[in-house]
Design an enzyme around this catalytic site. Structure first.
Site, PDB file in Angstrom:
ATOM      1  N   PHE A  10       0.818  -1.212   0.000  1.00  0.00           N
ATOM      2  CA  PHE A  10       0.000   0.000   0.000  1.00  0.00           C
ATOM      3  C   PHE A  10       0.856   1.268   0.000  1.00  0.00           C
ATOM      4  O   PHE A  10       0.743   2.118  -0.889  1.00  0.00           O
ATOM      5  CB  PHE A  10      -0.925  -0.033   1.212  1.00  0.00           C
ATOM      6  CG  PHE A  10      -1.753   1.210   1.402  1.00  0.00           C
ATOM      7  CD1 PHE A  10      -2.557   1.695   0.380  1.00  0.00           C
ATOM      8  CD2 PHE A  10      -1.746   1.884   2.615  1.00  0.00           C
ATOM      9  CE1 PHE A  10      -3.332   2.838   0.554  1.00  0.00           C
ATOM     10  CE2 PHE A  10      -2.514   3.013   2.807  1.00  0.00           C
ATOM     11  CZ  PHE A  10      -3.301   3.497   1.775  1.00  0.00           C
ATOM     12  N   ASP A  45      13.667 -11.058  -1.458  1.00  0.00           N
ATOM     13  CA  ASP A  45      13.232 -11.449  -0.121  1.00  0.00           C
ATOM     14  C   ASP A  45      14.320 -10.988   0.851  1.00  0.00           C
ATOM     15  O   ASP A  45      15.498 -11.334   0.673  1.00  0.00           O
ATOM     16  CB  ASP A  45      13.056 -12.971  -0.053  1.00  0.00           C
ATOM     17  CG  ASP A  45      12.401 -13.443   1.232  1.00  0.00           C
ATOM     18  OD1 ASP A  45      12.565 -12.774   2.273  1.00  0.00           O
ATOM     19  OD2 ASP A  45      11.717 -14.483   1.206  1.00  0.00           O
ATOM     20  N   VAL A  46      13.937 -10.213   1.856  1.00  0.00           N
ATOM     21  CA  VAL A  46      14.934  -9.692   2.796  1.00  0.00           C
ATOM     22  C   VAL A  46      15.615 -10.808   3.579  1.00  0.00           C
ATOM     23  O   VAL A  46      16.656 -10.584   4.208  1.00  0.00           O
ATOM     24  CB  VAL A  46      14.311  -8.675   3.784  1.00  0.00           C
ATOM     25  CG1 VAL A  46      13.902  -7.408   3.069  1.00  0.00           C
ATOM     26  CG2 VAL A  46      13.133  -9.290   4.548  1.00  0.00           C
ATOM     27  N   SER A 107       7.438   1.753  13.530  1.00  0.00           N
ATOM     28  CA  SER A 107       6.034   1.848  13.930  1.00  0.00           C
ATOM     29  C   SER A 107       5.927   2.383  15.353  1.00  0.00           C
ATOM     30  O   SER A 107       6.822   2.155  16.191  1.00  0.00           O
ATOM     31  CB  SER A 107       5.371   0.466  13.861  1.00  0.00           C
ATOM     32  OG  SER A 107       4.088   0.486  14.460  1.00  0.00           O
ATOM     33  N   TYR A 130       4.961  -7.738  16.811  1.00  0.00           N
ATOM     34  CA  TYR A 130       5.221  -6.728  15.797  1.00  0.00           C
ATOM     35  C   TYR A 130       6.010  -5.563  16.395  1.00  0.00           C
ATOM     36  O   TYR A 130       7.056  -5.162  15.866  1.00  0.00           O
ATOM     37  CB  TYR A 130       3.899  -6.235  15.215  1.00  0.00           C
ATOM     38  CG  TYR A 130       4.053  -5.100  14.228  1.00  0.00           C
ATOM     39  CD1 TYR A 130       4.772  -5.268  13.052  1.00  0.00           C
ATOM     40  CD2 TYR A 130       3.474  -3.852  14.480  1.00  0.00           C
ATOM     41  CE1 TYR A 130       4.917  -4.224  12.148  1.00  0.00           C
ATOM     42  CE2 TYR A 130       3.610  -2.810  13.584  1.00  0.00           C
ATOM     43  CZ  TYR A 130       4.327  -2.999  12.423  1.00  0.00           C
ATOM     44  OH  TYR A 130       4.477  -1.974  11.524  1.00  0.00           O
ATOM     45  N   LYS A 134       9.931  -4.668  15.518  1.00  0.00           N
ATOM     46  CA  LYS A 134      10.217  -3.366  14.907  1.00  0.00           C
ATOM     47  C   LYS A 134      11.302  -2.633  15.696  1.00  0.00           C
ATOM     48  O   LYS A 134      12.193  -1.992  15.120  1.00  0.00           O
ATOM     49  CB  LYS A 134       8.951  -2.514  14.825  1.00  0.00           C
ATOM     50  CG  LYS A 134       8.089  -2.795  13.618  1.00  0.00           C
ATOM     51  CD  LYS A 134       8.783  -2.399  12.323  1.00  0.00           C
ATOM     52  CE  LYS A 134       7.860  -2.426  11.129  1.00  0.00           C
ATOM     53  NZ  LYS A 134       8.526  -2.024   9.873  1.00  0.00           N
ATOM     54  N   GLY A 180     -23.863   0.551   8.834  1.00  0.00           N
ATOM     55  CA  GLY A 180     -24.958   0.707   9.784  1.00  0.00           C
ATOM     56  C   GLY A 180     -25.009  -0.398  10.818  1.00  0.00           C
ATOM     57  O   GLY A 180     -25.880  -0.389  11.691  1.00  0.00           O
ATOM     58  N   TYR A 196      -2.838   9.915   7.243  1.00  0.00           N
ATOM     59  CA  TYR A 196      -3.309   9.686   5.877  1.00  0.00           C
ATOM     60  C   TYR A 196      -2.137   9.307   4.982  1.00  0.00           C
ATOM     61  O   TYR A 196      -1.031   9.839   5.112  1.00  0.00           O
ATOM     62  CB  TYR A 196      -3.995  10.953   5.374  1.00  0.00           C
ATOM     63  CG  TYR A 196      -4.549  10.875   3.974  1.00  0.00           C
ATOM     64  CD1 TYR A 196      -5.416   9.862   3.596  1.00  0.00           C
ATOM     65  CD2 TYR A 196      -4.225  11.851   3.028  1.00  0.00           C
ATOM     66  CE1 TYR A 196      -5.937   9.803   2.315  1.00  0.00           C
ATOM     67  CE2 TYR A 196      -4.743  11.807   1.747  1.00  0.00           C
ATOM     68  CZ  TYR A 196      -5.599  10.772   1.390  1.00  0.00           C
ATOM     69  OH  TYR A 196      -6.117  10.715   0.125  1.00  0.00           O
TER      70      TYR A 196
END
Length: 324
Positions: A10, A45-46, A107, A130, A134, A180, A196
């Protein structure tokens, strides 16, 4: 040339689009083929130094976006293999190829779930693998930076990232509110920091020209309470601003329900959308700020409210998928 490790995802796809607009030369290194820029993609691939050596050859800057980050990763060893061992491999290959600049997306998970608004001096108190890995990855890059002169290490710690095309936790929350069928767990007064996607990308681009060592949180302001977020969503889609905020589930009931789903997931071996960890994260106040960003001449290009409106319109309004 700029290397985008994990660039098929993303953030990487949006960053690649921005670099292409600027005319910068870049390569996307990822285990998944880039659907947005296949002509710039190379398999990498790391965990595999040979693929890193091949992919990073000729690059002057590394932006490492690659990570195992989901709540339900299996086996758990992948967190360490990708996030920590991967960082160590990237640093080793950077030295072998003479690359002097690394930009790393860490993060705010390294802080865990702090009770108060937290800047870059906050205590490290990760509560999951995670966040733990990190932080260990950051330490691997710090070792690389300190090993010789002339290097630049720029680390950003984004809070939860959202935007058009993302299918993460914020999208799932927005989809529930729009449908809803959303039920508030807890009193809804807990505040959540978000950022954002375009502001994350703009910050990464700004760091490409920086030198030295920097660590900064990446967060948009103001922080919405869950009640305020529901209100903003309702207003944007043209629904009563109080819709979905009247029925509430006490936190303890929601958490017990999440534990029930944990047991069900363990029995069935399936990855379920609800868990005790996700309920805990949903109801926690997670507020962050950045003091170190003042080192840059940087202003986020898109206000948080505008980013939220853009996301809602792109994901739900344009496709007429709203039930009013």
């Amino acid at each position: 040339m700029i290397a985008l490790i994990g660039g098929s995802g993303f953030i990487g796809s949006r960053l690649a689009a921005r670099l292409k607009e600027k005319g910068d030369d870049f390569v996307i290194l990822d285990v998944e083929k880039s659907s947005a820029f296949p002509e710039h993609w190379k398999w990498c691939d790391v965990r595999d130094n040979r693929s890193l050596l091949s992919g990073l050859d000729g690059c002057h800057t590394i932006i490492n976006l690659a990570a195992e980050h989901k709540d339900n990763v299996t086996p758990l060893s992948l967190y360490d293999e990708v996030n920590v061992d991967g960082a160590r491999n990237v640093a080793l290959v950077a030295d072998e190829l003479g690359i002097k600049k690394i930009i790393f997306t860490s993060s705010v998970a390294v802080y865990g779930l702090p009770k108060n608004e937290t800047d870059e001096t906050g205590e490290f108190n990760h509560f999951n693998d995670y966040g733990r890995t990190k932080l260990l990855a950051e330490k691997e890059y710090e070792k690389w930076f300190e090993s010789s002169e002339g290097k630049s290490l720029l680390v950003i710690r984004p809070t939860v990232v959202f935007g058009e095309g993302n299918r993460g936790n914020v999208y799932n929350l927005l989809a529930q509110i729009v449908s809803g069928r959303f039920l508030m767990i807890g009193n809804g007064n807990n505040r959540k920091s978000m950022i954002y996607i375009e502001n994350v990308v703009a910050l990464l681009v700004a760091l490409i020209d920086q030198k030295g060592y920097m660590v900064m949180n990446a967060v948009d302001k103001p922080d919405y309470t869950m009640n305020e977020l529901v209100r903003e969503v309702n207003i944007t889609i043209g629904r009563s601003e109080d819709a979905g905020r009247k029925v509430r589930i006490p936190y303890w009931i929601g958490y017990l329900g999440g534990m029930g789903f944990d047991v069900l997931a363990a029995i069935t071996g399936k990855k379920l959308p609800i868990s005790s960890v996700r309920v805990k994260k949903f109801c926690a106040t997670t507020q962050f700020k950045s003091n170190n960003i003042s080192q840059l001449n940087f202003t986020p290009p898109v206000p948080l409210k505008t980013g939220l409106q853009r996301t809602l319109k792109a994901e739900f309004l344009q496709n007429h998928r709203i039930v009013l």
